[in-house]
Write a protein that holds these residues in place. Structure first.
Motif, mmCIF file in Angstrom:
data_model
loop_
_atom_site.group_PDB
_atom_site.id
_atom_site.type_symbol
_atom_site.label_atom_id
_atom_site.label_comp_id
_atom_site.label_asym_id
_atom_site.label_seq_id
_atom_site.Cartn_x
_atom_site.Cartn_y
_atom_site.Cartn_z
ATOM 1 N N PHE A 237 64.570 26.991 16.625
ATOM 2 C CA PHE A 237 64.874 26.896 15.109
ATOM 3 C C PHE A 237 63.432 27.657 14.297
ATOM 4 C CE2 PHE A 237 67.608 23.577 16.890
ATOM 5 C CZ PHE A 237 68.829 24.170 16.420
ATOM 6 N N PRO A 238 63.830 28.397 13.755
ATOM 7 C CA PRO A 238 62.643 29.337 13.007
ATOM 8 C C PRO A 238 61.921 28.186 11.896
ATOM 9 C CG PRO A 238 64.493 29.882 11.970
ATOM 10 C CD PRO A 238 64.997 29.021 12.992
ATOM 11 N N ILE A 239 60.743 28.315 11.752
ATOM 12 C CA ILE A 239 59.861 27.334 10.730
ATOM 13 C C ILE A 239 59.463 28.346 9.670
ATOM 14 C CG2 ILE A 239 57.699 25.666 10.316
ATOM 15 C CD1 ILE A 239 57.920 24.816 13.096
ATOM 16 N N HIS A 240 59.500 28.089 8.347
ATOM 17 C CA HIS A 240 59.224 28.988 7.474
ATOM 18 C C HIS A 240 58.438 28.248 6.536
ATOM 19 C CE1 HIS A 240 62.239 32.101 8.388
ATOM 20 N NE2 HIS A 240 63.307 31.051 8.628
ATOM 21 N N ALA A 241 57.439 28.997 5.822
ATOM 22 C CA ALA A 241 56.264 28.334 4.940
ATOM 23 C C ALA A 241 55.946 29.302 3.914
ATOM 24 C CB ALA A 241 55.502 27.729 5.865
ATOM 25 N N GLY A 242 55.289 28.833 3.022
ATOM 26 C CA GLY A 242 54.562 29.700 1.868
ATOM 27 C C GLY A 242 55.690 29.901 0.846
ATOM 28 N N LEU A 243 55.218 30.643 -0.437
ATOM 29 C CA LEU A 243 55.898 31.052 -1.352
ATOM 30 C C LEU A 243 56.943 32.298 -1.028
ATOM 31 C CD1 LEU A 243 56.139 30.840 -4.399
ATOM 32 C CD2 LEU A 243 54.431 32.819 -4.638
ATOM 33 N N LEU A 244 56.837 32.905 0.052
ATOM 34 C CA LEU A 244 57.649 34.016 0.287
ATOM 35 C C LEU A 244 58.486 33.457 1.562
ATOM 36 C CD1 LEU A 244 55.353 37.267 -0.013
ATOM 37 C CD2 LEU A 244 56.954 36.215 -1.510
ATOM 38 N N ARG A 245 58.347 32.197 2.034
ATOM 39 C CA ARG A 245 59.091 31.737 3.223
ATOM 40 C C ARG A 245 59.045 32.655 4.454
ATOM 41 N NH1 ARG A 245 59.191 27.056 2.506
ATOM 42 N NH2 ARG A 245 60.870 26.738 3.787
ATOM 43 N N ARG A 246 57.846 32.828 4.550
ATOM 44 C CA ARG A 246 57.549 33.719 5.888
ATOM 45 C C ARG A 246 57.932 32.867 7.102
ATOM 46 N NH1 ARG A 246 53.073 36.256 3.055
ATOM 47 N NH2 ARG A 246 53.818 38.345 2.595
ATOM 48 N N ARG A 247 58.117 33.331 8.340
ATOM 49 C CA ARG A 247 58.341 32.666 9.436
ATOM 50 C C ARG A 247 56.650 32.452 10.072
ATOM 51 N NH1 ARG A 247 62.872 33.620 14.256
ATOM 52 N NH2 ARG A 247 61.929 32.214 15.649
ATOM 53 N N VAL A 248 56.360 31.311 10.236
ATOM 54 C CA VAL A 248 55.177 30.632 10.833
ATOM 55 C C VAL A 248 55.199 30.057 12.205
ATOM 56 C CG1 VAL A 248 54.283 30.580 8.494
ATOM 57 C CG2 VAL A 248 55.356 28.512 9.457
ATOM 58 N N GLY A 249 56.429 30.027 12.744
ATOM 59 C CA GLY A 249 56.330 29.344 13.935
ATOM 60 C C GLY A 249 57.991 29.162 14.279
ATOM 61 N N GLU A 250 58.191 28.187 15.410
ATOM 62 C CA GLU A 250 59.481 27.892 15.839
ATOM 63 C C GLU A 250 59.547 26.506 16.405
ATOM 64 O OE1 GLU A 250 60.706 31.134 17.946
ATOM 65 O OE2 GLU A 250 59.341 30.746 19.660
ATOM 66 N N VAL A 251 60.433 25.731 16.346
ATOM 67 C CA VAL A 251 60.792 24.399 16.863
ATOM 68 C C VAL A 251 61.753 24.882 18.219
ATOM 69 C CG1 VAL A 251 61.786 22.271 16.814
ATOM 70 C CG2 VAL A 251 60.692 23.165 15.045
ATOM 71 N N LYS A 252 61.001 24.379 19.445
ATOM 72 C CA LYS A 252 61.662 24.697 20.595
ATOM 73 C C LYS A 252 62.576 23.444 21.013
ATOM 74 C CE LYS A 252 57.950 27.797 21.925
ATOM 75 N NZ LYS A 252 56.784 27.984 23.074
ATOM 76 N N ALA A 253 63.532 23.478 20.395
ATOM 77 C CA ALA A 253 64.419 22.243 20.739
ATOM 78 C C ALA A 253 64.972 22.138 22.067
ATOM 79 C CB ALA A 253 65.572 21.996 19.560
#
Length: 336
Positions: free
Chosen positions: A15-31
């Motif tokens: 599952f992607p992790i988004h952060a920042g004002l522009l909601r950039r993809r910064v990582g992922e949760v490896k469920a």
């Protein structure tokens, strides 16, 4: 258990992790991170592990309720991971799910008859009268009064609501059912009734179950084989008798040591394995074995001056040890 009904190979759900004002993809949760296992026709495969390890995500991915990030899920001879929505809809009647929370999974605005009859309306050409007769038959099969068809979910107890969920799952005569902790929200006495009902239905209909639970005692009762998950990976898979009598993976040993024993003399003298530390984040799992940061075997070997560098740098292979036993541990042979 010669015929494979479901075959999972290198399944990943990230599952992607988004952060920042522009909601950039910064990582992922490896469920779920690279699972491989088979479910044979007519068996019950137990899937156990602590909360947050990816059990429910695995069950939903096997039914394509989540689209896999990588890997394949083969139902008989069809890889459902790549099916179009139309083809997947035609496969749905053969694979169903019993959800964990019987209160949340039933529409409070619909009667019991409408809830159980909805799959029949969507996937069959039954008329209203024939559909109503089928709903009453299903209620009777799960031990409920057929005259309850016009009642609403809030009028039932938790155990009765779970039976309604089971009746809905059985409506289309599936071959394979994922049971996602179907007894977790129920009282102990009701748990036994629901599990006995599932076993009776399996014997009558030849059903195949993937039974997800954190209750190791109940899994020992109902399952024929057990897979143990930790942080998105399967640590060990074995026949239920072998796994409970002689666990090979340190995590499996720690889990089983936490199960109370009814004999007070045994309970007073048996050795418990207490894991230290916290479960790592699935967004940033350890580089080597995902269990290395809490593994008592790796820690003891390291304290004794033995070389356990591979535990912390190289993920262990998913390999076979003996007949029908699989484990992901560099030192599993030492436990045999």
């Amino acid at each position: 258990m010669s015929e494979k009904l479901v075959s999972v190979s290198e399944l990943k759900i990230h599952f992607p992790i988004h952060a920042g004002l522009l909601r950039r993809r910064v990582g992922e949760v490896k469920a779920v991170d690279g699972l491989s296992f088979d479910v044979y026709r007519g068996e019950t495969l137990g899937l156990v592990g602590e909360s947050g390890c990816g059990k429910s995500t695995t069950g939903r991915a096997v039914l394509r309720l989540y689209d896999p990030t990588e890997g394949s899920v083969t139902f008989e001879d069809t890889d459902i991971a790549d099916l179009s929505d139309g083809d997947m809809r035609r496969m749905r009647p053969r694979m169903q799910m019993i959800f964990q929370d019987p209160q949340a999974c039933l529409n409070p605005r619909m009667t019991v008859g409408a809830i159980i009859g909805e799959p029949l309306m969507e996937h069959t050409s039954m008329g209203a009268k024939e559909r109503q007769e089928r709903v009453r038959e299903l209620l009777d099969q799960v031990g409920l009064n057929p005259d309850f068809v016009n009642r609403y979910p809030h009028e039932f107890s938790g155990g009765q609501r779970q039976r309604i969920g089971i009746a809905r799952a059985l409506a289309l005569d599936p071959d394979f059912i994922v049971c996602d902790e179907p007894i977790a929200a129920l009282d102990v006495s009701i748990q036994a009734q629901v599990v006995n009902l599932l076993e009776d239905l399996q014997a009558e209909r030849g059903l195949t179950y993937l039974f997800i639970s954190h209750d190791l005692s109940m899994v020992r009762h109902i399952a024929s084989r057990v897979a143990v998950m930790y942080l998105g990976k399967i640590m060990e898979l074995a026949p239920v008798a072998d796994l409970y009598a002689d666990p090979l993976h340190p995590y499996t040993k720690a889990l089983l040591s936490a199960v109370p024993v009814a004999d007070p003399d045994v309970e007073a003298t048996r050795q418990r394995t207490i894991l230290t530390g916290d479960v790592p984040s699935p967004a940033n799992p350890p580089q080597g074995c995902v269990f290395c940061t809490r593994c008592p075997l790796a820690q003891s070997k390291k304290a004794a001056g033995e070389d356990v560098e591979k535990c912390f740098t190289a993920p262990p292979d998913w390999r076979s040890i003996g007949s029908d036993r699989f484990v992901a541990c560099h030192f599993a042979e030492e436990a045999k």
